[in-house]
Each structure stands twice: as C-alpha cells, then as structure tokens.
Design a protein around this motif. Sequence first.
Motif, PDB file in Angstrom:
ATOM      1  N   ALA A   1      20.160 -49.198 -41.469  1.00 48.71           N
ATOM      2  CA  ALA A   1      20.338 -50.718 -41.213  1.00 48.71           C
ATOM      3  C   ALA A   1      20.541 -51.108 -39.926  1.00 48.71           C
ATOM      4  O   ALA A   1      20.087 -52.379 -39.698  1.00 48.71           O
ATOM      5  CB  ALA A   1      21.877 -50.992 -41.969  1.00 48.71           C
ATOM      6  N   LEU A   2      21.009 -50.403 -38.960  1.00 43.03           N
ATOM      7  CA  LEU A   2      21.370 -50.673 -37.665  1.00 43.03           C
ATOM      8  C   LEU A   2      19.899 -50.463 -36.850  1.00 43.03           C
ATOM      9  O   LEU A   2      19.481 -49.372 -37.080  1.00 43.03           O
ATOM     10  CB  LEU A   2      22.573 -49.991 -37.086  1.00 43.03           C
ATOM     11  N   THR A   3      19.865 -51.101 -35.999  1.00 40.19           N
ATOM     12  CA  THR A   3      18.836 -50.863 -34.767  1.00 40.19           C
ATOM     13  C   THR A   3      19.314 -49.724 -33.848  1.00 40.19           C
ATOM     14  O   THR A   3      20.358 -49.579 -33.793  1.00 40.19           O
ATOM     15  CB  THR A   3      18.245 -51.961 -34.008  1.00 40.19           C
TER      16      THR A   3
ATOM     17  N   ALA B   1      25.418 -49.507 -29.045  1.00 34.97           N
ATOM     18  CA  ALA B   1      26.457 -50.395 -28.621  1.00 34.97           C
ATOM     19  C   ALA B   1      27.770 -49.896 -29.342  1.00 34.97           C
ATOM     20  O   ALA B   1      28.940 -50.064 -28.851  1.00 34.97           O
ATOM     21  CB  ALA B   1      26.164 -51.956 -28.874  1.00 34.97           C
ATOM     22  N   LEU B   2      27.631 -49.901 -30.771  1.00 38.04           N
ATOM     23  CA  LEU B   2      28.799 -49.710 -31.595  1.00 38.04           C
ATOM     24  C   LEU B   2      29.571 -48.414 -31.192  1.00 38.04           C
ATOM     25  O   LEU B   2      30.641 -48.197 -31.118  1.00 38.04           O
ATOM     26  CB  LEU B   2      28.484 -49.686 -32.985  1.00 38.04           C
TER      27      LEU B   2
ATOM     28  N   GLU C   1      31.839 -55.644 -19.763  1.00 38.93           N
ATOM     29  CA  GLU C   1      30.786 -55.552 -18.761  1.00 38.93           C
ATOM     30  C   GLU C   1      30.472 -54.161 -18.118  1.00 38.93           C
ATOM     31  O   GLU C   1      29.189 -53.962 -17.950  1.00 38.93           O
ATOM     32  CB  GLU C   1      31.415 -56.301 -17.388  1.00 38.93           C
ATOM     33  N   GLU C   2      31.619 -53.277 -18.434  1.00 38.22           N
ATOM     34  CA  GLU C   2      31.330 -51.807 -18.254  1.00 38.22           C
ATOM     35  C   GLU C   2      30.501 -51.422 -19.127  1.00 38.22           C
ATOM     36  O   GLU C   2      29.485 -50.386 -18.833  1.00 38.22           O
ATOM     37  CB  GLU C   2      32.599 -51.178 -17.965  1.00 38.22           C
ATOM     38  N   LEU C   3      30.700 -51.489 -20.373  1.00 40.86           N
ATOM     39  CA  LEU C   3      29.909 -50.942 -21.570  1.00 40.86           C
ATOM     40  C   LEU C   3      28.295 -51.455 -21.282  1.00 40.86           C
ATOM     41  O   LEU C   3      27.440 -50.732 -21.723  1.00 40.86           O
ATOM     42  CB  LEU C   3      30.420 -51.368 -22.930  1.00 40.86           C
ATOM     43  N   ALA C   4      28.065 -52.736 -21.306  1.00 43.21           N
ATOM     44  CA  ALA C   4      26.803 -53.358 -20.846  1.00 43.21           C
ATOM     45  C   ALA C   4      26.351 -52.648 -19.809  1.00 43.21           C
ATOM     46  O   ALA C   4      25.011 -52.374 -19.739  1.00 43.21           O
ATOM     47  CB  ALA C   4      26.778 -54.840 -20.621  1.00 43.21           C
ATOM     48  N   ALA C   5      26.844 -52.308 -18.601  1.00 42.79           N
ATOM     49  CA  ALA C   5      26.376 -51.637 -17.531  1.00 42.79           C
ATOM     50  C   ALA C   5      25.876 -50.367 -17.695  1.00 42.79           C
ATOM     51  O   ALA C   5      24.709 -49.670 -17.210  1.00 42.79           O
ATOM     52  CB  ALA C   5      27.338 -51.757 -16.221  1.00 42.79           C
TER      53      ALA C   5
ATOM     54  N   LEU D   1      26.300 -57.741 -34.170  1.00 44.41           N
ATOM     55  CA  LEU D   1      25.659 -57.735 -34.955  1.00 44.41           C
ATOM     56  C   LEU D   1      25.611 -56.248 -35.935  1.00 44.41           C
ATOM     57  O   LEU D   1      25.791 -56.316 -37.065  1.00 44.41           O
ATOM     58  CB  LEU D   1      24.120 -57.584 -34.709  1.00 44.41           C
ATOM     59  N   ALA D   2      26.251 -55.314 -34.930  1.00 43.43           N
ATOM     60  CA  ALA D   2      26.483 -54.005 -35.584  1.00 43.43           C
ATOM     61  C   ALA D   2      27.864 -54.059 -36.559  1.00 43.43           C
ATOM     62  O   ALA D   2      27.977 -53.549 -37.512  1.00 43.43           O
ATOM     63  CB  ALA D   2      26.423 -52.722 -34.448  1.00 43.43           C
ATOM     64  N   GLN D   3      28.923 -54.927 -35.843  1.00 44.05           N
ATOM     65  CA  GLN D   3      29.917 -54.912 -36.600  1.00 44.05           C
ATOM     66  C   GLN D   3      29.748 -55.820 -37.825  1.00 44.05           C
ATOM     67  O   GLN D   3      30.420 -55.496 -38.932  1.00 44.05           O
ATOM     68  CB  GLN D   3      30.945 -55.612 -35.983  1.00 44.05           C
TER      69      GLN D   3
END
Length: 537
Positions: A478-480, A486-487, A505-509, A524-526
Amino acid sequence: MSTKNELAAATLETLPVTVAVLGSDGEILLTNQEWRTFGPNEQPSDHVGVDYLAVASTTDDEHASRAVTGLESLLAGDQQTFTMEYPCHSPGEKRWFSMWARQFSVDGERHVVVVHLDITDRKLAEIDAEESATRVRAERQALEDVLERVDGLIRDVTDAAVTAGTRTEIERRVCRRLAAESPYELAWIGRVDVTNRQITPSEWASQDEVPLENNQLTLGQDESHPAVAALERGDSRVVSDLDSFEAAEQWWPIAAGEYIDAVAAVPIAYGEVTYGVLVVFAAETNAFADRDVLILESLAGTIATAINALETRRMLTTEAVVELELAIEDSSLFVTALADDLAATVTFRGVAYDGDGTPLAFVHVDRPEAVAVTAADSHGITDATVLSATDDGTLLELTLDSSGSFVSTLAEHGAVIRHLETDSGVADMALELPNAQSGRSMYDYLEDRFEQVELISYQEVERPAQTAQDLMSTLESALTERQRMALRKAYYAEYFEWPRSISGEELAASMDISRSTYHQHLRLAQQKLLDELFEGE
C-alpha cells in the motif's frame, strides 16, 4: 618483321593452358609448351602425329568416353563447341581440369582446337563450400533438435515447479520429468540435515529401476561424490565417464554400470540459501557437455525460485514459526566490526532500502559522542549518518556495502531478525523463520558465511494468526517507497517519542528532501497505517 603465323605461334607458346590442334581425322597437328611439359612423370613431347581420339578411346574411363564423343561431334560438324569437367588425380595430388574444344576450318578442312584448363583451386573451393554447407545443415538440424528437446524439458520442469503446491510435489515432478528425458536414466534431489550434515534423497525417479547410491552422504567427509562436492563448493560437478572415476565403486553398485555412464550434480540455490542438490545420471559417457550443464543449472534455479516462493507464502499463512538463537564470532559482520572500532555495544534496530536497493541499517551505539566518522570507515559500511544522539547513545543510519548486506539476504528468504547485538567480538542473534527447512538452510548459509557460528537454540513455536508481519506485508503493497522510508526513519529515530530526539527537518535532510515534503510522506504513511489498523473493526 614477324609474320602473322609466327606471331600466332609465339602467342600460343606463352599461353598458361594446355592447347592442341586436331586434324579432321583426330590426329594431333600442333601443341603448345604447356601441353608438351604436362605430366610430372613424362618426358616433354609434342605428341604431334598421335591419334588423340584413338588413344582416348583405349582407356576404360567415363570421362575419356565423353571427351571422345564430344570431339567426334565437333569433327563431324554437328556442333560448334564442347565443354566438360573431369578429374585427373595423381598418387600424390588431386587435380581437376576443364576441357574446352571448338571446331574451325582452314582451306575448307575442319579442325578442332582443344584446351585443358586447371580448375583444381576452384574445385577444391567448391568441395570445401559444399562440405561446410553440409556440416552447417547438420549442425543446424542438431541444434533445432536440441532446442526442441530443451524447450520441452524447460517448459515441463517450469510448469512442475510453478504449479506444484508443496516442495515435495515440486521435487517429485521434476525428478520424474528428468528421468523420462533421454539420455537421462535417474534423477534425485537431496536435502541436507543440519544436525548431522547428511544428504538424504527426498525424491527420485528412474528408468529401468536404476539403483541409488550405496552409502549415506555426509558433508565434509564424502567429497569424492559429485553431490557432496557440488554443495560444498557451490557449483556444478560432472563425472563424464564412471568407468574411469576411481570412487565410482564406492558409491554405485556394480549393477548400476548397466544403466549409467555419467553423472552431474547441481546445487539448488536461491541467492545465498541452498535448498539441496539435483543429481542426474545419463546412459551415455560425456552426456553432460557445457550446454547440458547450463540447462540443468537453469532448471535448478527455477526449482529454487519456486521453493523460495512456497516458503515465503507459507511464512505469511502458517501459524507456526522456527526460532533460531545463534552466536556469531566474525570480524567481517558489520555490527561486530563497528562495535570493535567504537569499543561499544551495537544493537541492530532494523533495515530499510534506498531507491537503488542499497540496504540501510539502523543501529544504536551506547556512546553519546560523535561516532559517525568512525562508523563510516568501519568494515562493511560505506556511509553513516547520525539520526539522533542522547545521553544513552547514538542512533545511526548505516549504508551497507555488499559484505554487510547479509541482512538483505535474510529478509529475502523469509528470515526476520528479532535481535542482533554485539560487544566483545561476539554477536548474539535471534531469527524467526517460516519452517524447519528454512531454518536449516539459513543456518547453513550463516555457517558458510562466517568464521564461527554456534547454534544456541532451535525451536518451533506457535504464533498468533494475525501478526505484525501480516500487517507489514499489506502495508508494503500500500505504501510508496518514499512513504515507507519516511515512516521507517521516523520510527527508528524515535521521532514519535516525547521529548523528540530528532526533528522533522533533520529527517527530511537525511532523505535530501524539504521538510514539508517529508511531512507529507509521513502523514500519508500514517494514514494508510491507521486505515489498515481500524478498517477491520
């Protein structure tokens, strides 16, 4: 100045072909230099005055008869030209000539000029071309026969492997199909018992009741047997002629010699996991050429893929699992190498994969100070990123190279790492596998991969019908890829704990995306996770 007759005579002498002029009665009137010197065992002679037709008529040769008939037709005025090709072999050389003759008249009297041209080179080229064409036709026909046979064999074995409902059925149907294929006489598939390392034929089939081996085969002891050698070395082994194989009498009874002359053994392996060995006997010596071995290797790969699919499917549906606890002592294990380099305890948290399929391992190190630089230089690791750091230690994201990606191999074959922690050079590992065979195969893989592996415990346990693994299987579809990443990053980095040890911000980086994009993937994952959790109520 030379007369025309003198010029013609001189020209005739220089021609590189044998030339003779016959009178109306077949008598030789004139020859050139090539004619006079032709024939390795004769003295030069112009043969002037010799009755050419009479001499040719005395020999019992079909080509000479044809030549006489053609020349007589010319002298009679029935035709203008006559040509023929004929062999003129000597004891040490094969030669062919082309005869060309034409009638002409001088002062009302009919004459014939006869020219013999050496066409040996052309004839040899034609013969070679014809032989090559015949050879090509034979090879093409043989190849078509082989392709037809191979196509049917591969199709039938693939069908047996794909449509069978159990591993035993796969093995039984494959052995029966191979045993029915000429020149094969017997086929069996063996499995290895992890407790005593013995190879036992699980299924077999034969023509004319060909007997199996006399003795039990054991890894590490019976290397002369091709099945043992194939499993230990991880490649195909062939005995082309059992009569010249010194150990043949040790394994095959005398009666087997009536049926079999060659044997091939091929490991049945999927990735790093070996499920057993395929052994095929043939009624002809040298029956297993390189092409035949490649075919058997392809079939073994098909069998292994089908078995792996069954094992994976069983893992998702069965309520029983196998739990293995092991102790691994090997500095090439990436968590052990990292623990040694950092002089710390390293605990494996989980694994994810980037867009290229490179494994990213999440580990906790019980050291709060900066460790990323050292970790990135550790064995099996190509890069390290700090996801969070607290007084209790540091959470790292490690990019693994091929030597550190064994965690991918475990997951690929249905193994789930429940625990992996190391310090003082020894890694404690707990695995969960779908069945006993997977447990044995995985133990064999780990034992081959690492220097010292100790089996601490092995047990089959029941598990609830609905597990986290079931949920993850549904979510994986189901997840991309970005949503899963990200999850996973948020979970392993303890982003959902409070107080948070890492920011969005750190996870995005760490994913090289913007904060807003990262949170969109995470939300979306949640949402999909909550849908799966609550929609079934």
